[in-house]
Write a protein that holds these residues in place. Structure first.
Motif, PDB file in Angstrom:
ATOM      1  N   UNK A  22     -15.479   2.973  19.072  1.00 30.33           N
ATOM      2  CA  UNK A  22     -15.352   2.169  17.861  1.00 30.33           C
ATOM      3  C   UNK A  22     -15.988   2.891  16.673  1.00 30.33           C
ATOM      4  N   UNK A  23     -17.192   3.444  16.878  1.00 29.00           N
ATOM      5  CA  UNK A  23     -17.864   4.158  15.796  1.00 29.00           C
ATOM      6  C   UNK A  23     -17.063   5.370  15.359  1.00 29.00           C
ATOM      7  N   UNK A  24     -16.518   6.116  16.320  1.00 24.91           N
ATOM      8  CA  UNK A  24     -15.741   7.311  15.988  1.00 24.91           C
ATOM      9  C   UNK A  24     -14.491   6.953  15.196  1.00 24.91           C
ATOM     10  N   UNK A  25     -13.826   5.883  15.572  1.00 23.82           N
ATOM     11  CA  UNK A  25     -12.625   5.474  14.839  1.00 23.82           C
ATOM     12  C   UNK A  25     -12.951   5.095  13.396  1.00 23.82           C
ATOM     13  N   UNK A  26     -14.063   4.402  13.193  1.00 26.26           N
ATOM     14  CA  UNK A  26     -14.456   4.032  11.836  1.00 26.26           C
ATOM     15  C   UNK A  26     -14.840   5.266  11.020  1.00 26.26           C
ATOM     16  N   UNK A  27     -15.583   6.192  11.622  1.00 25.73           N
ATOM     17  CA  UNK A  27     -16.002   7.385  10.892  1.00 25.73           C
ATOM     18  C   UNK A  27     -14.807   8.236  10.487  1.00 25.73           C
ATOM     19  N   UNK A  28     -13.880   8.433  11.413  1.00 25.51           N
ATOM     20  CA  UNK A  28     -12.698   9.229  11.086  1.00 25.51           C
ATOM     21  C   UNK A  28     -11.905   8.560   9.973  1.00 25.51           C
ATOM     22  N   UNK A  29     -11.769   7.247  10.046  1.00 29.13           N
ATOM     23  CA  UNK A  29     -10.992   6.545   9.019  1.00 29.13           C
ATOM     24  C   UNK A  29     -11.634   6.682   7.642  1.00 29.13           C
ATOM     25  N   UNK A  30     -12.960   6.622   7.592  1.00 29.38           N
ATOM     26  CA  UNK A  30     -13.650   6.715   6.313  1.00 29.38           C
ATOM     27  C   UNK A  30     -13.461   8.074   5.652  1.00 29.38           C
ATOM     28  N   UNK A  31     -13.211   9.105   6.460  1.00 24.77           N
ATOM     29  CA  UNK A  31     -13.034  10.447   5.918  1.00 24.77           C
ATOM     30  C   UNK A  31     -11.566  10.842   5.789  1.00 24.77           C
ATOM     31  N   UNK A  32     -10.666   9.933   6.106  1.00 26.62           N
ATOM     32  CA  UNK A  32      -9.249  10.247   5.926  1.00 26.62           C
ATOM     33  C   UNK A  32      -8.889  10.263   4.447  1.00 26.62           C
ATOM     34  N   UNK A  33      -8.051  11.207   4.004  1.00 28.37           N
ATOM     35  CA  UNK A  33      -7.632  11.224   2.595  1.00 28.37           C
ATOM     36  C   UNK A  33      -6.779  10.003   2.280  1.00 28.37           C
ATOM     37  N   UNK A  34      -6.878   9.548   1.031  1.00 30.15           N
ATOM     38  CA  UNK A  34      -6.101   8.386   0.607  1.00 30.15           C
ATOM     39  C   UNK A  34      -6.771   7.074   0.922  1.00 30.15           C
ATOM     40  N   UNK A  35      -8.041   7.111   1.408  1.00 28.63           N
ATOM     41  CA  UNK A  35      -8.724   5.873   1.761  1.00 28.63           C
ATOM     42  C   UNK A  35      -8.926   4.973   0.553  1.00 28.63           C
ATOM     43  N   UNK A  36      -9.275   5.557  -0.592  1.00 23.51           N
ATOM     44  CA  UNK A  36      -9.516   4.722  -1.775  1.00 23.51           C
ATOM     45  C   UNK A  36      -8.268   3.950  -2.160  1.00 23.51           C
ATOM     46  N   UNK A  37      -7.100   4.576  -1.976  1.00 26.67           N
ATOM     47  CA  UNK A  37      -5.863   3.877  -2.280  1.00 26.67           C
ATOM     48  C   UNK A  37      -5.602   2.738  -1.331  1.00 26.67           C
ATOM     49  N   UNK A  38      -5.947   2.944  -0.048  1.00 34.20           N
ATOM     50  CA  UNK A  38      -5.710   1.876   0.923  1.00 34.20           C
ATOM     51  C   UNK A  38      -6.654   0.708   0.700  1.00 34.20           C
ATOM     52  N   UNK A  39      -7.872   0.986   0.184  1.00 32.38           N
ATOM     53  CA  UNK A  39      -8.815  -0.097  -0.090  1.00 32.38           C
ATOM     54  C   UNK A  39      -8.373  -0.884  -1.309  1.00 32.38           C
ATOM     55  N   UNK A  40      -7.923  -0.179  -2.346  1.00 33.57           N
ATOM     56  CA  UNK A  40      -7.523  -0.849  -3.573  1.00 33.57           C
ATOM     57  C   UNK A  40      -6.134  -1.443  -3.497  1.00 33.57           C
ATOM     58  N   UNK A  41      -5.381  -1.053  -2.456  1.00 36.33           N
ATOM     59  CA  UNK A  41      -4.036  -1.584  -2.304  1.00 36.33           C
ATOM     60  C   UNK A  41      -2.989  -0.735  -2.985  1.00 36.33           C
ATOM     61  N   UNK A  42      -3.367   0.399  -3.561  1.00 31.24           N
ATOM     62  CA  UNK A  42      -2.400   1.258  -4.204  1.00 31.24           C
ATOM     63  C   UNK A  42      -2.872   2.701  -4.101  1.00 31.24           C
ATOM     64  N   UNK A  43      -1.952   3.648  -4.184  1.00 35.52           N
ATOM     65  CA  UNK A  43      -2.283   5.057  -4.096  1.00 35.52           C
ATOM     66  C   UNK A  43      -1.429   5.811  -5.100  1.00 35.52           C
ATOM     67  N   UNK A  44      -2.018   6.813  -5.766  1.00 33.83           N
ATOM     68  CA  UNK A  44      -1.213   7.634  -6.646  1.00 33.83           C
ATOM     69  C   UNK A  44      -0.522   8.711  -5.826  1.00 33.83           C
ATOM     70  N   UNK A  45       0.357   9.450  -6.466  1.00 36.74           N
ATOM     71  CA  UNK A  45       1.173  10.428  -5.754  1.00 36.74           C
ATOM     72  C   UNK A  45       0.330  11.525  -5.129  1.00 36.74           C
ATOM     73  N   UNK A  46      -0.715  11.954  -5.812  1.00 37.93           N
ATOM     74  CA  UNK A  46      -1.570  13.010  -5.280  1.00 37.93           C
ATOM     75  C   UNK A  46      -2.232  12.578  -3.972  1.00 37.93           C
ATOM     76  N   UNK A  47      -2.718  11.326  -3.917  1.00 36.30           N
ATOM     77  CA  UNK A  47      -3.332  10.810  -2.702  1.00 36.30           C
ATOM     78  C   UNK A  47      -2.310  10.718  -1.572  1.00 36.30           C
ATOM     79  N   UNK A  48      -1.112  10.257  -1.897  1.00 35.14           N
ATOM     80  CA  UNK A  48      -0.078  10.134  -0.877  1.00 35.14           C
ATOM     81  C   UNK A  48       0.327  11.504  -0.328  1.00 35.14           C
ATOM     82  N   UNK A  49       0.423  12.493  -1.196  1.00 31.02           N
ATOM     83  CA  UNK A  49       0.776  13.842  -0.743  1.00 31.02           C
ATOM     84  C   UNK A  49      -0.319  14.421   0.144  1.00 31.02           C
TER      85      UNK A  49
END
Length: 272
Positions: A22-49
């Motif tokens: 469980x801890x490993x899954x949370x840590x990996x997710x926190x360091x995945x690119x585009x996380x800020x977009x997934x939290x805010x509900x939107x992502x710009x093109x650079x994050x998606x790429x």
């Protein structure tokens, strides 16, 4: 769909592997690119790429798993301007990817908070008892085997697909299958959405059996409008493999306790 929140099935030892997963899954997710977009509900093109390039590198792709064919062009994570507007830039890969190893890395990647939290909730509730029954080392191997079986089972059915396959759902489905075999009579507290969330204590065979039936129906494309966005086939395969691996242990598994007056695993002061 019912939401499990707790099972009445105590363990004899601390489920260190379950907690570590469980801890490993949370840590990996926190360091995945585009996380800020997934939290805010939107992502710009650079994050998606960037996210697309990351998943192409570390996610499992059915076409690669079955045919070992790597794409000639992969996303680089950069944005390029084109005649029809900006788009993600693609180029020949500058890395070597091992398809079998990608199954392992994909098991720790998730597509959003709901995906992650749903998986970790099921692992937290049901994983501790399976780890308690198998032991730490055997549970780790069991988890990985179910995850690999689910990924390759899905790839066999969708061998031409180039879409990335991510998530711990296949491995956790194996945990649910094992729980159904070993503790079918254990009581599980669930929330049933009916105007409000109603708390009910149901037997595990009913909760997990209903979950499996839903996955089997959805895997056929029935009852959902976009069945292709979720790897329901992987859930079905993982669940069946977990059942098969746990079946030989069934005769030696003690039954769960049957407390009469418990509220979420603790002694209630009064009955409902």
């Amino acid at each position: 769909m019912v939401i499990p929140v707790h099972d009445v099935n105590p363990v004899r030892r601390t489920p260190y592997v379950t907690y570590a997963l469980i801890a490993a899954n949370f840590l990996v997710f926190l360091f995945m690119p585009g996380l800020s977009g997934s939290v805010a509900g939107q992502s710009d093109l650079a994050q998606l790429c960037h996210l697309q390039a990351f998943l192409d590198h570390y996610a499992a792709v059915p076409r690669e798993l079955i045919h070992h064919q790597m794409p000639h062009l992969v996303p680089t994570g950069e944005v390029a301007a084109g005649p029809h507007g900006a788009a993600c830039l693609a180029a020949p890969p500058d890395y070597d990817k091992s398809p079998p190893l990608s199954v392992l890395t994909a098991m720790f990647l998730h597509g959003g908070w709901l995906h992650l939290l749903g998986n970790m909730l099921f692992l937290y509730i049901f994983g501790n008892n399976i780890e308690d029954r198998l032991g730490h080392v055997r549970f780790t191997l069991f988890y990985l085997v179910c995850g690999y079986a689910a990924a390759y089972g899905y790839a066999l059915v969708n061998e031409s697909s180039g879409d990335p396959l991510i998530g711990a759902s296949g491995a956790i489905a194996g945990v649910l299958g094992a729980y159904l075999v070993l503790y079918p009579r254990a009581r599980v507290w669930v929330l049933v959405p009916f105007l409000i969330f109603l708390p009910l204590r149901l037997p595990a065979w009913m909760v997990l059996g209903f979950w499996f039936v839903l996955q089997a129906v959805y895997s056929s494309g029935s009852g959902v409008s976009e069945a292709g966005t979720v790897a329901y086939v992987a859930h079905v395969v993982g669940f069946l493999v977990g059942m098969a691996l746990a079946w030989p242990l069934r005769p030696g598994t003690p039954p769960p306790p049957e407390p009469r007056r418990l509220l979420f695993g603790r002694q209630a002061r009064h009955t409902w």
